[in-house]
Design a protein around this motif. Structure first.
Motif, PDB file in Angstrom:
ATOM      1  N   TYR A  27       0.828  -1.127  -0.064  1.00 51.52           N
ATOM      2  CA  TYR A  27       0.043  -0.092   0.121  1.00 51.52           C
ATOM      3  C   TYR A  27       0.843   1.232  -0.036  1.00 51.52           C
ATOM      4  CZ  TYR A  27      -4.271  -2.426   0.776  1.00 51.52           C
ATOM      5  OH  TYR A  27      -5.603  -3.392   0.728  1.00 51.52           O
ATOM      6  N   GLU A 199      -6.350  -3.074   4.960  1.00 51.72           N
ATOM      7  CA  GLU A 199      -7.077  -1.666   4.775  1.00 51.72           C
ATOM      8  C   GLU A 199      -7.478  -0.916   5.984  1.00 51.72           C
ATOM      9  OE1 GLU A 199     -10.209  -2.984   2.146  1.00 51.72           O
ATOM     10  OE2 GLU A 199      -8.858  -3.219   0.240  1.00 51.72           O
ATOM     11  N   ILE A 202      -4.455   0.923   7.328  1.00 51.55           N
ATOM     12  CA  ILE A 202      -4.086   2.046   6.266  1.00 51.55           C
ATOM     13  C   ILE A 202      -5.112   3.184   6.808  1.00 51.55           C
ATOM     14  CG2 ILE A 202      -4.252   2.837   4.121  1.00 51.55           C
ATOM     15  CD1 ILE A 202      -1.804   1.074   4.682  1.00 51.55           C
ATOM     16  N   ILE A 216       1.350   6.443   1.491  1.00 49.96           N
ATOM     17  CA  ILE A 216       0.362   5.824   1.112  1.00 49.96           C
ATOM     18  C   ILE A 216      -0.062   5.878  -0.368  1.00 49.96           C
ATOM     19  CG2 ILE A 216      -2.152   4.878   1.258  1.00 49.96           C
ATOM     20  CD1 ILE A 216      -1.714   5.675   4.414  1.00 49.96           C
TER      21      ILE A 216
END
Length: 218
Positions: A27, A199, A202, A216
């Motif tokens: 990512y 995710e 993140i 990112i």
């Protein structure tokens, strides 16, 4: 990254089991190096006892991040690698203070929820105590916390008992050569589940406004 099996890289023979650290590495922009030192079955104590932390600590540089996620093995008192409440917090403080001493940034992550629904279809909180112990350390040491326990619980609750199965390793006999007798594992993720958990991390990096968010991939 230091932690246990929910975060770690896997051998081919474990597929489709996937730690969230595997997709997490993809990512970021190419100049970000992600080192995943998490290992299956480790607790805050055994990671230290096996000498895994010292070389990581010695190689930390200013601007590095250390993502710290333990709890699954610490909290199960029947396991030889378990820790007491006091020991768990002492070990977490050690990781935090020694990371800060190298001018690096520690980030604590509570353990990700197990998929455990009761007969009424309600999700059971299986990490309540040790997650709270980690929250206390994050507050006392004034370091960022990603509350993956709460975030993953919210996700599992929104999906319910049936749909949430698709994030974990549920295999029929003969479906996968690594598990010829099938598998019902509500702790470890498959590829889809690992990606979804990554995710959430993140998302949390952005919410915490960590400098790392600038790296990112949009």
């Amino acid at each position: 990254m230091i932690g246990d099996s929910t975060m770690s890289e896997k051998e081919v023979r474990a597929y489709p089991e996937t730690g969230w650290g595997t997709p997490f590495a993809h990512y970021f922009e190419s100049d970000v190096v992600v080192e995943n030192h998490a290992r299956n079955g480790r607790s805050t104590r055994t990671f230290l006892e096996e000498g895994r932390w010292d070389p990581i600590k010695e190689n930390l540089n200013e601007g590095d991040y250390v993502f710290i996620q333990f709890g699954h093995n610490d909290e199960v008192q029947s396991k030889p690698q378990s820790t007491t409440k006091e020991e768990y917090q002492t070990n977490l403080v050690k990781y935090v203070t020694e990371t800060l001493a190298r001018n690096a940034q520690p980030v604590l992550l509570t353990p990700i929820a197990r998929r455990h629904f009761d007969q009424n279809g309600d999700l059971v909180d299986t990490h309540e105590l040790y997650s709270e112990l980690m929250r206390e350390v994050a507050q006392s040491e004034n370091v960022p916390l990603i509350d993956m326990d709460r975030k993953s619980q919210e996700l599992l609750k929104s999906l319910g008992p049936e749909k949430s199965r698709f994030f974990y390793n549920h295999l029929e006999p003969g479906q996968n050569p690594n598990y010829p007798n099938g598998l019902e594992d509500d702790t470890h993720f498959n590829e889809l589940g690992a990606r979804k958990m990554a995710e959430l991390v993140i998302e949390s990096i952005r919410e915490l406004n960590l400098d790392l968010k600038q790296k990112i991939v949009q």
